[in-house]
Design an enzyme around this catalytic site. Structure first.
Site, short mmCIF file in Angstrom:
data_model
loop_
_atom_site.label_atom_id
_atom_site.label_comp_id
_atom_site.label_asym_id
_atom_site.label_seq_id
_atom_site.Cartn_x
_atom_site.Cartn_y
_atom_site.Cartn_z
N TRP A 102 -2.06 -5.12 -10.95
CA TRP A 102 -2.51 -5.11 -9.55
C TRP A 102 -3.90 -5.71 -9.42
CZ3 TRP A 102 1.55 -5.14 -6.95
CH2 TRP A 102 2.63 -4.31 -7.23
N ASP A 172 -8.90 -0.38 -4.94
CA ASP A 172 -7.50 -0.15 -4.61
C ASP A 172 -7.17 1.26 -5.10
OD1 ASP A 172 -4.74 -0.02 -4.56
OD2 ASP A 172 -4.40 -1.91 -5.62
N LYS A 196 2.97 5.63 -2.23
CA LYS A 196 2.86 6.36 -3.49
C LYS A 196 2.59 7.85 -3.23
CE LYS A 196 3.11 2.29 -5.40
NZ LYS A 196 2.03 1.35 -5.52
#
Ligand SMILES: *Cc1c(COP(=O)(O)O)cnc(C)c1O
Length: 360
Positions: A102, A172, A196
């Site tokens: 990511w 993030d 999530k």
């Protein structure tokens, strides 16, 4: 009805009591004769929902007044471009720490817009640790410094934040959102996809320090300009209405259950159960160095691909689903977000012990 324990990295489990409230309110939301799904985002009922969601987010995270809370779409991945477009507006430089897929994707996107320095990386050991950072390597005049706080695929987390001085830190937090208290004032921006730990997919939450807004590049698409959304209080266009409503229910659930401090205690207890088992097992082992272990995502392996596959298949039959690891790590991964009950991890560990006994 029998519900499974879902260990997926996302979308993932939601608290059962939240799903029940949503079910009860499905056809007739608080006597207004319609579902939240059908409501105008300009209605007074909906206005109350989105305002309450923001207020609860502020309360739970103790967000300082000089930060905006935005409810957006496009997933975390869209922010990979929005961040450089909005913030690479001084020197045109930014620092990125590469701790997994990511962070790598975010850096690759930023390279389209400016000069990206990868100040550290843990790629040499399949991202199984958080690299040590050397301040001398940091770009003094960077417009921002970027990290992926919890690495969903590899199971690492920053226990200590980099000291970036006056350079705004952007993180993030997709896979650790609301999992424990976080001092928002240390960041220029934190953001994450909701699927999530917060709500169903479709919602991205950005928490941004006000003084960073308003300098987006001219080429920035209107929909990626954070200032546009901040000025419109996340109602510039139709927001993901229903997902924000579920987010509100999750935030209410967190508040009812002791807030983020209580969530941290619960998450530590769940993770400890699993890590202790892994540390004592002769068949299974965790793939991450101990000091950087995540509370949310726990990758583990046996020494045999065949056993790994057998384990994942047999676990699924027991109602322990989505335990297959990411293809770049192999083996297994248990994502144990807020909504995973302690009993789910207990059942997993008991099953692992039994599997180990039967297969050695
Ligand atoms: C899942 C995930 C993403 C991607 O999120 P999308 O909402 O699917 O774009 C980005 N970063 C992290 C840390 C993630 O866990």
């Amino acid at each position: 009805m029998s519900r499974v324990y879902n260990f997926s990295a996302g979308p993932s489990m939601l608290p059962e009591e939240v799903l029940k409230i949503a079910a009860d309110e499905m056809l007739d939301y608080k006597g207004c004769g319609q579902s939240v799904m059908e409501m105008s985002h300009r209605s007074k009922e909906y206005d109350a929902i989105i305002k309450e969601a923001e207020a609860l987010m502020r309360e739970l995270y103790k967000i300082p007044d000089n930060y905006k809370v935005l409810f957006l779409q496009g997933g975390a991945s869209t922010q990979f471009a929005a961040i450089p477009l909005n913030f690479m507006n001084g020197s045109g430089k930014a620092d990125y720490v590469i701790t997994g897929q990511w962070a790598k994707k975010a850096a690759a996107e930023a390279k389209k817009y400016g000069i990206v320095k990868e100040v550290a990386s843990s790629a040499d050991k399949t991202f199984s640790y958080i690299p040590k950072l050397n301040k001398d390597e940091f770009t003094k005049d960077a417009d921002y410094f970027y990290i992926c706080m919890n690495n969903t695929i590899y199971g690492t987390v920053y226990h200590e934040l980099p000291d970036t001085g006056d350079v705004p830190l952007i993180a993030d937090i997709s896979s650790c959102f609301l999992s424990e208290p976080l001092d928002i004032s240390k960041f220029g921006m934190v953001y994450g996809g909701a699927q999530k730990n917060v709500a169903p997919a479709g919602l991205t939450i950005c928490i941004i320090r006000e003084d960073l807004l308003g300098n987006a590049r001219d080429i920035t698409p209107t929909m990626l300009d954070y200032k546009v959304h901040a000025d419109a209080q996340s109602l510039y266009n139709t927001p993901p209405c229903y997902t924000i409503y579920i987010c509100k229910l999750v935030l209410e659930y967190l508040k009812r259950n002791g807030g983020l401090e209580a969530m941290k205690v619960k998450n530590e207890k769940k993770a400890k159960l699993l890590y202790d088992f892994l540390d004592n097992s002769k068949m299974f082992r965790g793939t991450v160095v101990k000091e950087d272990r995540s509370l949310m995502n726990v990758p583990f392996v046996t020494d045999s691909d065949e056993l790994n596959a057998k384990f994942v298949a047999e676990a699924a039959k027991e109602g322990l689903v989505n335990l297959k690891g990411h293809r770049t790590v192999g083996g297994m991964r248990a994502s144990i977000y807020n909504a995973m009950p302690y009993e789910g991890v207990e059942k997993l560990v008991n099953f692992m012990a039994e599997f180990e006994k039967n297969n050695s």
